[in-house]
Design a protein around this motif. Structure first.
Motif, PDB file in Angstrom:
ATOM      1  N   UNK A   1      13.464  15.686 -18.134  1.00  0.00           N
ATOM      2  CA  UNK A   1      12.801  15.990 -16.864  1.00  0.00           C
ATOM      3  C   UNK A   1      13.859  16.155 -15.776  1.00  0.00           C
ATOM      4  N   UNK A   2      13.518  16.886 -14.739  1.00  0.00           N
ATOM      5  CA  UNK A   2      14.447  17.074 -13.639  1.00  0.00           C
ATOM      6  C   UNK A   2      13.663  17.107 -12.328  1.00  0.00           C
ATOM      7  N   UNK A   3      14.342  16.781 -11.256  1.00  0.00           N
ATOM      8  CA  UNK A   3      13.695  16.693  -9.949  1.00  0.00           C
ATOM      9  C   UNK A   3      14.130  17.852  -9.050  1.00  0.00           C
ATOM     10  N   UNK A   4      13.188  18.353  -8.281  1.00  0.00           N
ATOM     11  CA  UNK A   4      13.475  19.383  -7.281  1.00  0.00           C
ATOM     12  C   UNK A   4      12.808  18.976  -5.973  1.00  0.00           C
ATOM     13  N   UNK A   5      13.167  19.646  -4.907  1.00  0.00           N
ATOM     14  CA  UNK A   5      12.556  19.374  -3.611  1.00  0.00           C
ATOM     15  C   UNK A   5      11.743  20.582  -3.186  1.00  0.00           C
ATOM     16  N   UNK A   6      10.520  20.306  -2.739  1.00  0.00           N
ATOM     17  CA  UNK A   6       9.611  21.372  -2.339  1.00  0.00           C
ATOM     18  C   UNK A   6       9.178  21.181  -0.887  1.00  0.00           C
TER      19      UNK A   6
ATOM     20  N   UNK B   1       5.381  20.138   8.618  1.00  0.00           N
ATOM     21  CA  UNK B   1       5.991  20.510   7.347  1.00  0.00           C
ATOM     22  C   UNK B   1       6.935  19.402   6.901  1.00  0.00           C
ATOM     23  N   UNK B   2       6.964  19.140   5.603  1.00  0.00           N
ATOM     24  CA  UNK B   2       7.869  18.136   5.063  1.00  0.00           C
ATOM     25  C   UNK B   2       8.407  18.551   3.709  1.00  0.00           C
ATOM     26  N   UNK B   3       9.561  18.002   3.362  1.00  0.00           N
ATOM     27  CA  UNK B   3      10.177  18.275   2.069  1.00  0.00           C
ATOM     28  C   UNK B   3       9.985  17.053   1.175  1.00  0.00           C
ATOM     29  N   UNK B   4       9.375  17.248   0.022  1.00  0.00           N
ATOM     30  CA  UNK B   4       9.097  16.135  -0.896  1.00  0.00           C
ATOM     31  C   UNK B   4       9.807  16.374  -2.223  1.00  0.00           C
ATOM     32  N   UNK B   5      10.102  15.273  -2.904  1.00  0.00           N
ATOM     33  CA  UNK B   5      10.750  15.348  -4.207  1.00  0.00           C
ATOM     34  C   UNK B   5       9.684  15.446  -5.294  1.00  0.00           C
ATOM     35  N   UNK B   6       9.851  16.410  -6.194  1.00  0.00           N
ATOM     36  CA  UNK B   6       8.876  16.657  -7.249  1.00  0.00           C
ATOM     37  C   UNK B   6       9.569  16.580  -8.602  1.00  0.00           C
ATOM     38  N   UNK B   7       8.927  15.915  -9.567  1.00  0.00           N
ATOM     39  CA  UNK B   7       9.465  15.835 -10.925  1.00  0.00           C
ATOM     40  C   UNK B   7       8.927  16.986 -11.762  1.00  0.00           C
ATOM     41  N   UNK B   8       9.822  17.721 -12.390  1.00  0.00           N
ATOM     42  CA  UNK B   8       9.448  18.829 -13.262  1.00  0.00           C
ATOM     43  C   UNK B   8       9.848  18.495 -14.689  1.00  0.00           C
ATOM     44  N   UNK B   9       9.088  18.986 -15.636  1.00  0.00           N
ATOM     45  CA  UNK B   9       9.358  18.718 -17.053  1.00  0.00           C
ATOM     46  C   UNK B   9       9.708  20.014 -17.777  1.00  0.00           C
ATOM     47  N   UNK B  10      10.841  19.990 -18.457  1.00  0.00           N
ATOM     48  CA  UNK B  10      11.257  21.154 -19.224  1.00  0.00           C
ATOM     49  C   UNK B  10      10.379  21.303 -20.467  1.00  0.00           C
ATOM     50  N   UNK B  11      10.299  22.491 -21.051  1.00  0.00           N
ATOM     51  CA  UNK B  11       9.523  22.686 -22.290  1.00  0.00           C
ATOM     52  C   UNK B  11       9.987  21.742 -23.386  1.00  0.00           C
ATOM     53  N   UNK B  12       9.047  21.099 -24.046  1.00  0.00           N
ATOM     54  CA  UNK B  12       9.387  20.179 -25.116  1.00  0.00           C
ATOM     55  C   UNK B  12       9.546  18.744 -24.670  1.00  0.00           C
ATOM     56  N   UNK B  13       9.474  18.502 -23.357  1.00  0.00           N
ATOM     57  CA  UNK B  13       9.636  17.129 -22.852  1.00  0.00           C
ATOM     58  C   UNK B  13       8.304  16.404 -22.860  1.00  0.00           C
TER      59      UNK B  13
END
Length: 216
Positions: A146-151, A122-134
């Protein structure tokens, strides 16, 4: 006819004996050489670049030496022929420290907790997410940025092919196919149980099929 059959049996016996003499099974007492695996073949044959060959200003006696080393953009080292070269840190396949294997996946080095023919980690990776309208293709956002989260992600590693893949039950079944009995039992499970009992079937497979490293 009997002589031909006897010849085949002798050849098979010689083949198995040769394998036993030229390789050693990975068990809890087996020690992997410590160092950097530049590629999968370095790991497959237990032939890493040792710490002594790595050229760096980082203190090699530190417990977190390798984790600090891979944070560098490049790693410089002395080749086996004596020449000096370097590699981008994110291109390094992995490394071994204290008999624990770390694999590079998506530019992150993840620890394999239990190693075998099939490994689950198992590993934790950084993911880029885009808000509505971006709009990621525009220089400026049309709405929120855009904002980043870890999954947390789960992976499977097949020792003999070197394949690393995101965990899913189809890939799991593909790896288990090499053992007809285990594969058949796993295939009869419900979709939910295939996922929940994956660790159990990996352990069953690894207990029957040991990993062999060349001697030396």
């Amino acid at each position: 006819m009997r002589l031909g059959l006897l010849f085949i049996i002798i050849c098979l016996a010689f083949s198995f004996t040769s394998k036993a003499q030229d390789s050693v099974a990975y068990t809890k007492d087996f020690r992997l050489y410590e160092g950097l695996y530049l590629g999968y073949q370095d790991f497959r044959y237990n032939w890493p670049i040792p710490k002594e060959k790595i050229i760096t200003k980082i203190n090699k006696d530190q417990l977190d030496f390798y984790s600090k080393l891979i944070e560098e953009e490049f790693i410089e080292y002395t080749e086996r022929d004596g020449s000096v070269t370097k590699i981008k840190s994110d291109k390094v396949w992995g490394y071994c420290q204290n008999n624990i294997i770390f694999i590079n996946q998506e530019k992150n080095f993840f620890r394999i907790p239990v190693f075998g023919c099939i490994s689950n980690f198992i590993g934790t990776v950084e993911v880029t997410n885009y808000s509505p309208g971006y709009d990621p293709f525009m220089n400026a956002p049309m709405g929120n940025s855009a904002y980043k989260t870890r999954e947390i992600r789960q992976y499977l590693f097949d020792f003999y092919s070197g394949e690393i893949a995101p965990f899913n039950i189809d890939k799991m079944a593909e790896f288990l196919k090499r053992d007809e009995a285990i594969y058949k039992e796993y295939s009869q499970l419900s979709k939910k149980n295939k996922k929940e009992l994956a660790t159990k079937y990996i352990r069953m497979f690894n207990e029957k099929h040991l990993v062999y490293f060349p001697k030396g």
